[in-house]
Design a protein around this motif. Structure first.
Motif, PDB file in Angstrom:
ATOM      1  N   CYS A  57      59.143   9.237  40.357  1.00  0.00           N
ATOM      2  CA  CYS A  57      59.316   8.056  41.223  1.00  0.00           C
ATOM      3  C   CYS A  57      59.473   6.791  40.386  1.00  0.00           C
ATOM      4  O   CYS A  57      58.615   6.481  39.574  1.00  0.00           O
ATOM      5  CB  CYS A  57      58.133   7.930  42.173  1.00  0.00           C
ATOM      6  SG  CYS A  57      58.258   6.461  43.199  1.00  0.00           S
ATOM      7  N   PHE A  59      59.271   3.848  41.478  1.00  0.00           N
ATOM      8  CA  PHE A  59      58.577   2.725  42.113  1.00  0.00           C
ATOM      9  C   PHE A  59      57.083   2.687  41.783  1.00  0.00           C
ATOM     10  O   PHE A  59      56.380   1.766  42.134  1.00  0.00           O
ATOM     11  CB  PHE A  59      58.756   2.783  43.633  1.00  0.00           C
ATOM     12  CG  PHE A  59      60.204   2.782  44.050  1.00  0.00           C
ATOM     13  CD1 PHE A  59      60.949   1.621  43.975  1.00  0.00           C
ATOM     14  CD2 PHE A  59      60.819   3.954  44.467  1.00  0.00           C
ATOM     15  CE1 PHE A  59      62.283   1.614  44.338  1.00  0.00           C
ATOM     16  CE2 PHE A  59      62.146   3.961  44.831  1.00  0.00           C
ATOM     17  CZ  PHE A  59      62.885   2.792  44.763  1.00  0.00           C
ATOM     18  N   CYS A  60      56.571   3.759  41.168  1.00  0.00           N
ATOM     19  CA  CYS A  60      55.152   3.757  40.811  1.00  0.00           C
ATOM     20  C   CYS A  60      54.999   4.436  39.441  1.00  0.00           C
ATOM     21  O   CYS A  60      55.974   4.781  38.803  1.00  0.00           O
ATOM     22  CB  CYS A  60      54.316   4.447  41.886  1.00  0.00           C
ATOM     23  SG  CYS A  60      54.753   6.157  42.217  1.00  0.00           S
ATOM     24  N   CYS A  89      58.276   8.587  48.665  1.00  0.00           N
ATOM     25  CA  CYS A  89      57.263   8.915  47.670  1.00  0.00           C
ATOM     26  C   CYS A  89      55.904   8.852  48.350  1.00  0.00           C
ATOM     27  O   CYS A  89      55.486   7.779  48.783  1.00  0.00           O
ATOM     28  CB  CYS A  89      57.309   7.940  46.498  1.00  0.00           C
ATOM     29  SG  CYS A  89      55.915   8.165  45.365  1.00  0.00           S
ATOM     30  N   ARG A 129      53.150   9.050  47.035  1.00  0.00           N
ATOM     31  CA  ARG A 129      52.174   8.430  46.138  1.00  0.00           C
ATOM     32  C   ARG A 129      52.114   6.914  46.362  1.00  0.00           C
ATOM     33  O   ARG A 129      51.042   6.338  46.455  1.00  0.00           O
ATOM     34  CB  ARG A 129      52.568   8.742  44.697  1.00  0.00           C
ATOM     35  CG  ARG A 129      51.486   8.432  43.688  1.00  0.00           C
ATOM     36  CD  ARG A 129      51.862   9.053  42.350  1.00  0.00           C
ATOM     37  NE  ARG A 129      50.876   8.714  41.358  1.00  0.00           N
ATOM     38  CZ  ARG A 129      50.907   7.603  40.645  1.00  0.00           C
ATOM     39  NH1 ARG A 129      51.873   6.740  40.822  1.00  0.00           N
ATOM     40  NH2 ARG A 129      49.952   7.359  39.762  1.00  0.00           N
ATOM     41  N   CYS A 130      53.301   6.268  46.441  1.00  0.00           N
ATOM     42  CA  CYS A 130      53.310   4.808  46.613  1.00  0.00           C
ATOM     43  C   CYS A 130      53.823   4.399  47.988  1.00  0.00           C
ATOM     44  O   CYS A 130      53.780   3.228  48.349  1.00  0.00           O
ATOM     45  CB  CYS A 130      54.146   4.148  45.518  1.00  0.00           C
ATOM     46  SG  CYS A 130      55.884   4.587  45.545  1.00  0.00           S
TER      47      CYS A 130
HETATM   48 ZN   LIG Z   1      56.093   6.394  44.062  1.00  0.00          ZN
END
Ligand SMILES: [Zn+2]
Length: 362
Positions: A34, A36-37, A55, A57-58
């Motif tokens: 990802c 973005f994170c 994602c 996660r984020c």
């Molecule tokens: Zn992410």
């Protein structure tokens, strides 16, 4: 949500252009690292048949254009146009494409405020902040002197909660709605400032000297060295939109240097002054950003500028994307009626700022 019907490229092509690292493939789904994170194990799920990504996660998610737009912190319109240049060029000329405004945007964002409103809010925001000594030191190393650092108006991102800053701005009568970076906290109902990474805040100024956006030179590089101040995806948030950054330009000038980024153009301008001949620079956010370049060409032509010197990073020689961008920029400049001079230099020095710093050090 964006669908294949009105966009002439797939999410798979976008992921490829972005160079996303595919960790595994399961049927029609890609699992990528990802961007973005801080993810390392491939949390970003890209569904190729639905053309969406997410994602867990984020929490970043969206459609084809969102992937590119959120990554580069630009609007979906800008993403659409850049992606057409990068991958959809042929499709765009042969297939009629529905205008991007027909794509419903499923967020709670508000439209971006006018340049005047943004300039007022950003100017007041910068006035409440200061530049940390480590950041000052790093700018000295890159060639700016103390007066120039003061003049550039750079600031360190605030580490403390944003509430006090927001209160100060509201007391000054600043409007926060539609100003990228500000959003409303749904729980408290209060405005907040969205700082997504620490670094140096750089005012991105248009030809009139107004701050249209704020770029952040990140202390820790995640997927890029720079972020824009944005509140994209937030309640009453807004997506940032950078402008061509003008530095050292005055009406009546005949020649302008075009380079990449706010910081690079500021530093190059400062070094040109120190070297005895001030030059005007326009910094674009990314060499492939045709929209911004076209805007700069129109503005410069209207001003009477007729000569453009392209001072893109010297990796054009090795990086085919940069080489193509340089060729396109040259062509577009000529088509708009300019004399265009692409600069080349020893690739040992990456940017025009590095090159000029080497002159100063001799
Ligand atoms: Zn992410």
């Amino acid at each position: 949500m964006a669908t294949r019907e009105n966009i002439p490229f797939s999410i798979e092509e976008v992921a490829r252009v972005m160079g996303l690292q595919v960790k595994r493939t399961v049927r029609d789904q890609l699992y990528c690292k990802c961007p973005f994170c801080d993810d390392r194990s491939g949390h970003l799920n890209i569904n190729l048949s639905k053309d969406v990504f997410r994602c867990p996660r984020c929490g970043t998610q969206g459609g084809i254009l969102d992937l590119y737009a959120k990554f580069h912190q630009i609007t979906k319109n800008a993403a659409y146009s850049e992606l057409c240049d990068l991958i959809g060029g042929a499709a765009q000329t042969t297939t009629p494409v529905a205008p991007v405004k027909h794509i419903a945007i499923e967020t709670e964002e508000v439209p971006i405020a006018s340049a005047e409103v943004r300039n007022n809010t950003y100017s007041n925001l910068m006035a409440t902040l200061s530049l940390g000594s480590l950041h000052k030191e790093s700018l000295f190393k890159r060639g700016m002197n103390s007066q120039q650092i003061e003049w550039a108006g750079y600031r360190t991102t605030p580490a403390v909660r944003s509430q006090k800053i927001v209160t100060t701005l509201l007391e000054c009568g600043c409007s926060l709605e539609g100003v990228p970076g500000f959003y409303i906290n749904k729980t408290t109902g209060r405005w907040e400032l969205d700082i997504r990474g620490s670094g140096i805040m750089l005012p991105d100024r248009n030809i009139h000297g107004e701050i249209e956006a704020i770029q952040i030179r990140l202390d820790k590089t995640v997927h890029s060295k720079f972020n824009n101040l944005t509140s994209t995806g937030k309640y009453f948030g807004a997506t940032s939109a950078c402008c061509p950054h003008y530095v050292g330009y005055c009406h009546g000038m005949d020649t302008v240097y075009v380079t990449e980024g706010v910081m690079k153009s500021d530093i190059a301008y400062c070094l040109s002054r120190q070297l005895g001949k001030a030059r005007a620079f326009v910094g674009l956010t990314g060499v492939a950003n045709t929209n911004q370049y076209m805007r700069a060409l129109t503005e410069l032509y209207d001003e009477g500028v007729r000569r453009i010197i392209l001072a893109f990073d010297s990796d054009a020689e090795f990086n085919p994307h940069v080489a193509q961008a340089l060729k396109n920029a040259e062509q577009l400049g000529i088509e708009h009626g300019f004399d265009v001079y692409p600069l080349c230099w020893d690739p040992h020095f990456k940017g025009i700022d590095d090159l000029m710093l080497s002159f100063k050090e001799y």
